[in-house]
Design a protein around this motif. Structure first.
Motif, PDB file in Angstrom:
ATOM      1  N   GLN A  91     -36.074 -44.040   3.830  1.00 25.67           N
ATOM      2  CA  GLN A  91     -36.965 -44.833   4.687  1.00 25.67           C
ATOM      3  C   GLN A  91     -37.881 -43.950   5.531  1.00 25.67           C
ATOM      4  O   GLN A  91     -39.048 -44.259   5.722  1.00 25.67           O
TER       5      GLN A  91
ATOM      6  N   ASP B 237     -39.311 -41.280   4.781  1.00 18.16           N
ATOM      7  CA  ASP B 237     -40.368 -40.659   3.969  1.00 18.16           C
ATOM      8  C   ASP B 237     -41.324 -41.657   3.329  1.00 18.16           C
ATOM      9  O   ASP B 237     -42.222 -41.252   2.581  1.00 18.16           O
ATOM     10  N   VAL B 238     -41.155 -42.940   3.569  1.00 19.47           N
ATOM     11  CA  VAL B 238     -41.929 -43.968   2.868  1.00 19.47           C
ATOM     12  C   VAL B 238     -43.434 -43.818   3.092  1.00 19.47           C
ATOM     13  O   VAL B 238     -44.215 -43.873   2.141  1.00 19.47           O
ATOM     14  N   THR B 239     -43.876 -43.628   4.317  1.00 19.84           N
ATOM     15  CA  THR B 239     -45.315 -43.549   4.591  1.00 19.84           C
ATOM     16  C   THR B 239     -45.947 -42.405   3.812  1.00 19.84           C
ATOM     17  O   THR B 239     -46.982 -42.584   3.155  1.00 19.84           O
ATOM     18  N   SER B 240     -45.337 -41.240   3.853  1.00 20.43           N
ATOM     19  CA  SER B 240     -45.853 -40.081   3.117  1.00 20.43           C
ATOM     20  C   SER B 240     -45.826 -40.334   1.612  1.00 20.43           C
ATOM     21  O   SER B 240     -46.778 -40.008   0.901  1.00 20.43           O
TER      22      SER B 240
ATOM     23  N   VAL C 228     -45.946 -43.231  -0.020  1.00 15.95           N
ATOM     24  CA  VAL C 228     -46.982 -44.200  -0.397  1.00 15.95           C
ATOM     25  C   VAL C 228     -48.358 -43.534  -0.401  1.00 15.95           C
ATOM     26  O   VAL C 228     -49.156 -43.754  -1.318  1.00 15.95           O
ATOM     27  N   ASP C 229     -48.634 -42.702   0.577  1.00 14.95           N
ATOM     28  CA  ASP C 229     -49.919 -41.986   0.611  1.00 14.95           C
ATOM     29  C   ASP C 229     -50.074 -41.096  -0.618  1.00 14.95           C
ATOM     30  O   ASP C 229     -51.126 -41.078  -1.261  1.00 14.95           O
TER      31      ASP C 229
ATOM     32  N   ARG D  41     -50.693 -43.164  -3.756  1.00 11.12           N
ATOM     33  CA  ARG D  41     -52.088 -43.642  -3.846  1.00 11.12           C
ATOM     34  C   ARG D  41     -52.996 -42.558  -4.411  1.00 11.12           C
ATOM     35  O   ARG D  41     -53.856 -42.827  -5.243  1.00 11.12           O
TER      36      ARG D  41
END
Length: 113
Positions: free
Chosen positions: A11, A13-16, A18-19, A22
């Motif tokens: 959880q 590390d999710v933001t990194s 997802v980036d 992309r």
């Protein structure tokens, strides 16, 4: 051709993740033969993620993996995926309201199918 890369993402590390996914999808989408892609998260387990891409052929996918941009922007993420089969040939396809269509394998000659 369907490519399914699965990941386990804590959880924190999710933001990194997802980036980076992309960026990887953008690099893959710029390649000839790319049809579509999506990043998904399992409803039952928020640490289970999947990057799915569709390609017009096995060759198109393999050529995409060899491009400089994919090597730099997508391969590092793909290398983090779970160690399991990820590339699948579509042998039967069904569109809404249509009969399923069967396809011959691109590998039929080499695999003896």
């Amino acid at each position: 051709m369907l490519v399914v890369n699965r990941f386990t993402v804590p959880q924190i590390d999710v933001t990194s993740f997802v980036d980076r996914a992309r960026v990887a999808l953008r690099a893959l989408a710029a390649c000839t033969g790319y049809q579509r892609g999506a990043l998904t998260c399992a409803l039952e387990d928020p640490q289970s993620w999947c990057l799915m891409t569709e390609w017009e052929s096995v060759g198109a996918y393999r050529r995409a993996l060899g491009t400089f941009t994919v090597k730099v922007e997508a391969t590092p993420l793909l290398a983090e995926s779970l160690d399991e089969p990820s590339a699948f040939e579509v042998l039967v396809d069904a569109a809404p309201g249509e009969e399923p269509v069967a396809y011959a394998s691109d590998r039929a000659m080499e695999s003896g199918r």
